[in-house]
Design an enzyme around this catalytic site. Sequence first.
Site, PDB file in Angstrom:
ATOM      1  N   LYS A  52      12.425   0.413  -6.677  1.00 27.38           N
ATOM      2  CA  LYS A  52      12.756  -1.002  -6.458  1.00 27.38           C
ATOM      3  C   LYS A  52      13.635  -1.519  -7.590  1.00 27.38           C
ATOM      4  O   LYS A  52      14.602  -2.249  -7.362  1.00 27.38           O
ATOM      5  CB  LYS A  52      11.467  -1.829  -6.326  1.00 27.38           C
ATOM      6  CG  LYS A  52      10.736  -1.547  -5.020  1.00 27.38           C
ATOM      7  CD  LYS A  52       9.357  -2.184  -4.913  1.00 27.38           C
ATOM      8  CE  LYS A  52       8.666  -1.658  -3.647  1.00 27.38           C
ATOM      9  NZ  LYS A  52       7.308  -2.214  -3.453  1.00 27.38           N
ATOM     10  N   GLN A  96       2.732  -4.647  -6.814  1.00 26.62           N
ATOM     11  CA  GLN A  96       2.649  -3.353  -6.143  1.00 26.62           C
ATOM     12  C   GLN A  96       1.182  -3.032  -5.846  1.00 26.62           C
ATOM     13  O   GLN A  96       0.325  -3.128  -6.731  1.00 26.62           O
ATOM     14  CB  GLN A  96       3.284  -2.264  -7.027  1.00 26.62           C
ATOM     15  CG  GLN A  96       3.441  -0.925  -6.362  1.00 26.62           C
ATOM     16  CD  GLN A  96       4.446  -0.929  -5.211  1.00 26.62           C
ATOM     17  OE1 GLN A  96       5.394  -1.710  -5.186  1.00 26.62           O
ATOM     18  NE2 GLN A  96       4.232  -0.069  -4.240  1.00 26.62           N
ATOM     19  N   ASP A 119       7.677  -9.574   0.262  1.00 25.29           N
ATOM     20  CA  ASP A 119       6.988  -8.496   0.986  1.00 25.29           C
ATOM     21  C   ASP A 119       6.574  -8.957   2.388  1.00 25.29           C
ATOM     22  O   ASP A 119       6.289  -8.126   3.258  1.00 25.29           O
ATOM     23  CB  ASP A 119       5.714  -8.084   0.222  1.00 25.29           C
ATOM     24  CG  ASP A 119       5.880  -6.795  -0.570  1.00 25.29           C
ATOM     25  OD1 ASP A 119       6.769  -5.995  -0.225  1.00 25.29           O
ATOM     26  OD2 ASP A 119       5.101  -6.586  -1.522  1.00 25.29           O
TER      27      ASP A 119
HETATM   28  N1  GUN Z   1       2.229  -0.437  -1.727  1.00 30.37           N
HETATM   29  C1  GUN Z   1       2.689   0.389  -0.770  1.00 30.37           C
HETATM   30  N2  GUN Z   1       3.678  -0.214  -0.069  1.00 30.37           N
HETATM   31  C2  GUN Z   1       3.836  -1.433  -0.614  1.00 30.37           C
HETATM   32  C3  GUN Z   1       4.718  -2.511  -0.331  1.00 30.37           C
HETATM   33  O1  GUN Z   1       5.553  -2.492   0.568  1.00 30.37           O
HETATM   34  N3  GUN Z   1       4.572  -3.611  -1.124  1.00 30.37           N
HETATM   35  C4  GUN Z   1       3.655  -3.686  -2.105  1.00 30.37           C
HETATM   36  N4  GUN Z   1       3.583  -4.817  -2.829  1.00 30.37           N
HETATM   37  N5  GUN Z   1       2.830  -2.695  -2.396  1.00 30.37           N
HETATM   38  C5  GUN Z   1       2.918  -1.577  -1.652  1.00 30.37           C
END
Ligand code: GUN
Length: 279
Positions: A52, A96, A119
């Site tokens: 990211k 995350q 998200d």
């Molecule tokens: N953990 C696994 N996939 C994701 C996601 O798309 N967003 C977040 N915040 N955590 C994750």
Amino acid sequence: MLKLISGSDLAKKRREEIKEEVVKLKAQGIIPGLAVILVGEDQASQVYVRNKENACKEVGFYSEVYRLPEATSQDELLALIDKLNHDDKIHGLLVQLPVPAHIDENAVIHAISPRKDVDGFLPENLGSLLIGEPAFEPCTPKGCLELIKESGIDISGKKAVVVGRSNIVGKPVAMMLLRENATVTICHSRTKNLKEELLQADIIVAAVGKANMITGDMVKDGAVVIDVGINRDENGKMCGDVDRASLEGRDCYLTPVPGGVGPMTITMLMKNTLESATR
Ligand code: GUN
């Protein structure tokens, strides 16, 4: 012949478009900003967060990454979220997942401002999706829709079967397919006749998390198959929920794993962050 829909190629194209938009926004004095918080040492999460961070750099965003120790208290985390909710440089904010066991995941998600929930995990955004109001759409489902469209199929009136009913993928992707006028069926672990359901599908979205569980005998000719799974097979090799080998030679579309849905998910996160900055 099996036609692969490359998420890597499509993501590259979309990121170029995002880059151009960022240049325009910068001319107006706006730099889209994304903050990512990672608590603890989860290996997969570290990779996702690094990806990211790199994606932000690539498209020209401002980015902040907070790598907090495992022992961080829930109050400390909530205080940081509150600070970032009020930081004008930050247009998108995510924690995350998973968070360590001593932290209440729901409390964390709910602490994020719906206006920065890039998200698309918050009830405000999922509810807007349900009733057809503008919202941050969750990134993986949004990527799935783009991949389906990339196959050239006209979604309207088609039969779509979603396998998996998670809040993050199955349910929202079903809503988005419905919005595009597909006839949508959601299958899950208690579904009695999965193969029968799948054999009727023009579009399949597999989001179960079980290695190679959907095989060629469950897929009709001409179907578009989107594989959201990220699993390891018995040899430790990365694989999806769809058994690609059993579809070889068939007249279908399939997203590969890796290189399918994965790269699109992060690109959609960039798109949501750009949209937040534009707002
Ligand atoms: N953990 C696994 N996939 C994701 C996601 O798309 N967003 C977040 N915040 N955590 C994750």
